[in-house]
Each structure stands twice: as structure tokens, then as C-alpha cells.
Design a protein around this motif. Structure first.
Motif, mmCIF file in Angstrom:
data_model
loop_
_atom_site.group_PDB
_atom_site.id
_atom_site.type_symbol
_atom_site.label_atom_id
_atom_site.label_comp_id
_atom_site.label_asym_id
_atom_site.label_seq_id
_atom_site.Cartn_x
_atom_site.Cartn_y
_atom_site.Cartn_z
ATOM 1 N N GLY A 192 4.480 -73.056 -22.833
ATOM 2 C CA GLY A 192 3.131 -71.760 -22.192
ATOM 3 C C GLY A 192 3.440 -71.014 -23.490
ATOM 4 O O GLY A 192 3.750 -71.055 -24.569
ATOM 5 N N PHE A 193 3.016 -69.589 -22.994
ATOM 6 C CA PHE A 193 2.856 -68.048 -24.216
ATOM 7 C C PHE A 193 3.943 -67.331 -24.553
ATOM 8 O O PHE A 193 4.078 -67.402 -23.119
ATOM 9 N N PHE A 194 4.429 -66.833 -25.346
ATOM 10 C CA PHE A 194 5.096 -65.477 -25.565
ATOM 11 C C PHE A 194 4.640 -64.310 -25.649
ATOM 12 O O PHE A 194 4.124 -64.341 -27.194
ATOM 13 N N LEU A 195 4.528 -63.865 -25.844
ATOM 14 C CA LEU A 195 4.382 -61.856 -26.572
ATOM 15 C C LEU A 195 5.527 -61.054 -26.639
ATOM 16 O O LEU A 195 5.986 -60.389 -25.520
ATOM 17 N N LEU A 196 5.756 -61.390 -27.732
ATOM 18 C CA LEU A 196 7.546 -60.552 -28.015
ATOM 19 C C LEU A 196 6.581 -59.079 -28.734
ATOM 20 O O LEU A 196 6.235 -59.019 -29.710
ATOM 21 N N ASP A 197 7.778 -57.884 -28.164
ATOM 22 C CA ASP A 197 7.551 -56.792 -28.228
ATOM 23 C C ASP A 197 8.803 -56.043 -28.890
ATOM 24 O O ASP A 197 9.402 -56.771 -29.045
ATOM 25 N N HIS A 198 8.632 -56.200 -30.632
ATOM 26 C CA HIS A 198 9.705 -56.230 -31.345
ATOM 27 C C HIS A 198 9.696 -54.532 -31.361
ATOM 28 O O HIS A 198 10.673 -54.130 -32.366
ATOM 29 N N ALA A 199 9.876 -53.925 -30.153
ATOM 30 C CA ALA A 199 10.132 -52.926 -30.503
ATOM 31 C C ALA A 199 11.588 -53.231 -29.951
ATOM 32 O O ALA A 199 12.845 -52.220 -30.510
ATOM 33 N N ASP A 200 11.807 -54.065 -29.232
ATOM 34 C CA ASP A 200 12.866 -54.432 -28.546
ATOM 35 C C ASP A 200 13.843 -55.059 -30.007
ATOM 36 O O ASP A 200 15.269 -54.955 -29.641
ATOM 37 N N ASP A 201 13.734 -55.288 -31.399
ATOM 38 C CA ASP A 201 13.977 -55.372 -32.056
ATOM 39 C C ASP A 201 14.319 -54.435 -33.339
ATOM 40 O O ASP A 201 15.039 -54.706 -33.944
ATOM 41 N N GLY A 202 14.015 -53.169 -32.897
ATOM 42 C CA GLY A 202 13.800 -51.890 -33.583
ATOM 43 C C GLY A 202 12.816 -51.400 -34.099
ATOM 44 O O GLY A 202 12.364 -50.769 -35.236
ATOM 45 N N VAL A 203 11.727 -52.144 -34.107
ATOM 46 C CA VAL A 203 10.935 -52.257 -35.202
ATOM 47 C C VAL A 203 9.293 -52.045 -33.948
ATOM 48 O O VAL A 203 8.923 -52.221 -33.385
ATOM 49 N N GLU A 204 8.732 -50.741 -33.801
ATOM 50 C CA GLU A 204 7.964 -49.996 -32.995
ATOM 51 C C GLU A 204 6.500 -50.163 -32.776
ATOM 52 O O GLU A 204 6.667 -50.683 -31.854
ATOM 53 N N ASN A 205 5.866 -50.731 -33.857
ATOM 54 C CA ASN A 205 4.901 -50.694 -33.875
ATOM 55 C C ASN A 205 4.264 -52.624 -34.045
ATOM 56 O O ASN A 205 3.564 -52.547 -34.857
ATOM 57 N N PHE A 206 5.106 -53.162 -33.527
ATOM 58 C CA PHE A 206 5.025 -54.988 -34.227
ATOM 59 C C PHE A 206 5.311 -55.785 -32.824
ATOM 60 O O PHE A 206 6.591 -55.241 -32.575
ATOM 61 N N ALA A 207 4.260 -56.156 -32.748
ATOM 62 C CA ALA A 207 4.731 -58.080 -31.521
ATOM 63 C C ALA A 207 3.759 -59.353 -32.512
ATOM 64 O O ALA A 207 2.914 -59.932 -33.303
ATOM 65 N N SER A 208 4.934 -60.212 -31.994
ATOM 66 C CA SER A 208 4.056 -61.402 -31.942
ATOM 67 C C SER A 208 3.778 -62.623 -31.008
ATOM 68 O O SER A 208 4.377 -62.343 -29.886
ATOM 69 N N ILE A 209 2.915 -62.689 -30.980
ATOM 70 C CA ILE A 209 2.452 -64.067 -29.656
ATOM 71 C C ILE A 209 2.373 -65.098 -30.252
ATOM 72 O O ILE A 209 1.954 -65.922 -31.486
ATOM 73 N N VAL A 210 3.560 -66.116 -29.402
ATOM 74 C CA VAL A 210 4.117 -67.385 -29.813
ATOM 75 C C VAL A 210 3.473 -68.220 -29.063
ATOM 76 O O VAL A 210 3.762 -67.949 -27.846
ATOM 77 N N GLY A 211 3.821 -69.840 -29.611
ATOM 78 C CA GLY A 211 3.393 -70.621 -27.999
ATOM 79 C C GLY A 211 2.194 -71.506 -27.468
ATOM 80 O O GLY A 211 0.655 -70.154 -28.787
ATOM 81 N N GLY A 212 1.654 -71.302 -26.527
ATOM 82 C CA GLY A 212 0.913 -71.229 -25.935
ATOM 83 C C GLY A 212 -0.243 -72.699 -26.649
ATOM 84 O O GLY A 212 0.582 -73.352 -27.425
ATOM 85 N N LYS A 213 -1.398 -72.955 -25.997
ATOM 86 C CA LYS A 213 -2.420 -73.705 -26.575
ATOM 87 C C LYS A 213 -3.645 -73.708 -26.670
ATOM 88 O O LYS A 213 -3.846 -72.574 -26.813
ATOM 89 N N LEU A 214 -4.084 -74.349 -27.239
ATOM 90 C CA LEU A 214 -5.670 -74.013 -27.828
ATOM 91 C C LEU A 214 -6.373 -73.459 -27.068
ATOM 92 O O LEU A 214 -7.640 -72.470 -26.840
#
Length: 407
Positions: free
Chosen positions: A323-345
Motif C-alpha cells: 500500500g501507499f503512505f502519504l507522510l505529512d512532515h509537519a509532524d516532523d517539524g517541516v511544515e511545507n514538505f510531504a513524501s508519498i511512498v510505497g504503492g504500486k504502478l
């Protein structure tokens, strides 16, 4: 250089994010260190998942694949091939697993049905002599070079700026926000953005680290072996718990045999072992014996972008969620940065939509996604798609035989 959103990563998901945002009227710039689809997207086996592969183990993932594969059939044209698929159970395979998968497909409304071995041989004459049971499912094939290039063309048509051969070199964080990105290569400049999306797949950990953020990726390599064989119609899947060498993907004049699952420390530096190639011939040849004696046309490895922050590193990676995961890095102290990881084509468009939804929420943009309905440019003409592949340097080993043969 200034932009509203900077997307880092030019695989299917990153280009899909750029397309989705641009279609909502957002000013977006994408940078990719190589040509488009030069990472995991272009080095996959290219299965258009019906959801059957995950039906008994991942209900949500199976449902997502079914929905997204139907959407791609509507919008992607010659970037996919609607072949159908067979799950093949050999005499020494677990019959209970076959029953479990068939029941799970029915539970999740995946159109799966058991067919007779005789009917299956009518579809694939070279099936192994010891085939015991066969299930028909709506699998297909994705040609990732064409898919990514068409998404890029759509993004540009709606105002996005796409840079290839433009590696991200650094992210500058001040007061809890990314204020600038240093981009080399064809850009050679500093890019200022209101929001940054990390869509670098297996390299998401390295990208996030530039902003001082930890993303626990578990990159995992797999080999694909292409051989000349033009007599296979449907995708073949071995009906057993996922293992090495359990899928055969038909192209026009070749098939692709896949794949292995080996953890790696660095998605750029890893061994390419001969035993993996030999395993593909041995195991895929169990389902389709003629391929076991064919010469290698090309061999390539891809690295899966698995995300496993809570996984036991001693456990095998086949158990990590696809599955995929959308990581909002505001939780890590960086407000305007997100990572989209995992998933399938197969689910790239859904991943891109979820990411674009999040970015628009953060920016206060009141617009919804239309990517599920809008046909990709050039999708009805393979020659047009191939020209787009050349334009974006999106040629990749996953489908180079198809793109080259159509020129």
C-alpha cells in the motif's frame, strides 16, 4: 526560479502529482535526476493489477488495484495492454490457497472465475503438463515509458514545467519550512517553492534527509528477464504465496519473467546476482516450459519503494505492505514538505490524487481532481506515445522492446 509546488521525482507517481496539480490550476515544477521513468517505474515488470494478487492478504490494496486498473483502461489507451490473466495452480501447489484466493476475489468483487484446464490450454497452448487448476482474472500489462511520458505531456499542457536530468542537490530549511531547493544538471539554479513533494520512490529516504527528516524506506530489488516468445496471450501468475519467479508478463514479441525479492541498503548500489536470473528460468518455466530454454534478450533489476518503519528487519520484505503512505512532515517539524511512498504502478494515479488533495488543502486551493476522467494525450496512438517517450527521455528497460518495435 520560483514555483508554487516543487515535485521531486519523475516516475509515475511524481509525474502524476504534477499532472493532477496542474489540472487544478496550481503552478508546479517537477525535477528528475535522469530521464522520466528512469527509476522504479521504468524497471518494473509492468503488471496492470486486477487486485487478485493481493485479494486474500490485502483487501484495501486489492480494491484499489481493481478500481485503478479500470480507470487506466479508460484513460491510458496504448500505454496499457488489456490481456487478461491466469492464476495457475500446479499439482504440488496448495489447493486450499487456490480456494482462498478465489473466495477473496469474489468477496472484493474482482471478476475471477475458475476455468477448466482444457480451456486454459486453449488460451495458452504451452502450459505445463502438471497444471491442476486455473483461475481467470482481469489482469493486464502497463507500458511504463508511455504511461509516464503521456502524463508528463498532460502536465505540460496544463502549465507544469518539467525538468529532466536535474538532480536535487540540497533542501534549505529555515524556521520549520523548506525555503529553497538547489537543483543541478539542466536547471543549475535554486528553486523557491511554497510546497515541496518528495516523490522519489525508493530514494525517498535520501531526499527527506536533505530536509532533516527520517523516512524509513526498505528498498528491495527484483530481477526481470525478457526472452523472445510471442505465443503468450494472458499474464501468467503462479497461484501460491508470493515467491521468486511467479509471474510471466506478455509483450508483443517477448515475455518478461519475474521476479526476486532481496533487501538492499542502497537503491543505487547493489549486487545483480546470476542466481536470480537462473531462478526466473527455473520457476517461470514450471508454468510455461518453453521459456526455460530460451536465450536472454535483456535483464534488468528494479528496486521496490517499500516503506517499513515498524518492520522487523529480520523478516522478509514480501510481508511489507504494498500500500501507499502519504507522510505529512509537519509532524516532523517541516511544515511545507510531504513524501508519498510505497504503492504500486497500477495505483500511481490514486497516489497522485491523494497527494494533490493534501497539497491543495495546505495551499487553500479549492479544486478537485479530474485525472480519472481525462484521457491522456496521445493515448490512442502508439506512435505519438513513442514520440513523447523520446521527448522526455522516458525510454526504460521494462518496455523497450515494445516502444522500439513500434518505431
Amino acid at each position: 526560479m520560483k514555483t508554487t509546488v516543487l515535485v521531486v521525482g519523475g516516475g509515475a507517481t511524481g509525474v502524476g502529482v504534477a499532472r493532477d496539480l496542474a489540472m487544478r490550476g496550481v503552478d508546479v515544477t517537477l525535477v528528475e535526476r535522469g530521464g522520466l521513468s528512469s527509476g522504479t517505474s521504468g524497471r518494473s515488470h509492468g503488471l496492470l493489477h486486477s487486485g487478485a494478487r493481493y485479494a486474500e492478504a490485502d483487501a484495501l490494496g486489492a480494491q484499489e488495484c481493481l478500481r485503478e486498473s479500470d480507470i487506466l483502461r479508460d484513460i491510458a489507451g496504448e500505454a496499457i495492454r488489456d490481456t487478461g490473466g491466469l492464476f495457475v495452480s500446479l499439482e504440488d501447489d496448495d489447493s486450499e490457497y487456490f480456494e482462498e484466493k478465489l473466495a477473496a476475489c469474489h468477496e472484493h468483487d474482482i471478476p475471477a472465475e475458475e476455468i477448466s484446464v482444457e480451456e486454459a490450454r486453449g488460451m495458452v497452448s504451452d502450459l505445463a503438463a502438471d497444471v491442476a487448476r486455473v483461475m481467470h482474472v482481469p489482469d493486464g500489462v502497463i507500458y511504463p515509458s508511455r504511461l509516464v511520458a503521456a502524463n508528463a505531456a498532460s502536465a505540460e499542457e496544463h502549465g507544469a514545467t518539467m525538468f529532466t536530468h536535474a538532480p536535487l542537490e540540497n533542501l534549505h530549511v529555515e524556521n520549520g519550512s523548506v525555503v529553497a531547493a538547489d537543483v543541478g544538471g539542466s536547471v543549475g539554479d535554486t528553486v523557491e517553492a511554497e510546497y515541496v513533494v518528495n516523490a522519489t520512490g525508493a530514494w525517498a529516504g535520501e531526499c527527506a534527509a536533505l530536509a532533516g527528516v527520517d523516512v524509513a524506506m526498505r528498498p528491495n530489488r527484483g530481477v526481470m528477464v525478457a526472452v523472445d516468445y510471442d505465443e503468450l496471450g494472458p499474464v501468467l501468475n503462479r497461484c501460491r504465496d508470493p515467491e521468486d519467479g511467479d509471474i510471466v508478463i506478455p509483450h508483443e514479441r517477448q515475455v518478461v519473467l519475474g521476479t526476486t525479492s532481496v533487501d538492499v541498503d542502497d537503491p543505487d548500489e547493489y549486487d545483480e546476482e546470476q542466481w536470480e536470473v537462473e531462478k526466473m528460468f527455473e520457476e517461470c518455466g514450471r508454468m510455461l516450459p518453453p521459456v526455460a530454454d530460451l536465450d536472454v534478450s535483456r535483464t534488468y533489476w528494479g528496486v521496490r519503494p517499500l516503506y517499513g518503519p515498524d518492520e522487523d528487519t529480520r523478516a522478509g520484505s514480501r510481508g511489507i505492505s504494498r500500500g501507499f503512505f502519504l507522510l505529512d512532515h509537519a509532524d516532523d517539524g517541516v511544515e511545507n514538505f510531504a513524501s508519498i511512498v510505497g504503492g504500486k504502478l497500477t495505483t500511481y494515479r490514486m497516489m497522485a490524487e491523494a497527494t494533490a488533495d493534501h497539497v491543495c488543502d495546505e495551499l487553500g486551493v479549492d479544486a478537485t481532481s479530474t485525472t480519472a476522467e481525462a484521457m491522456l494525450p496521445g493515448a490512442d496512438d502508439s506512435a505519438t506515445l513513442n514520440r513523447l517517450v523520446e521527448k522526455y527521455d522516458a525510454q526504460s528497460p521494462a518496455d523497450e522492446d515494445v516502444v522500439a518495435s513500434a518505431d
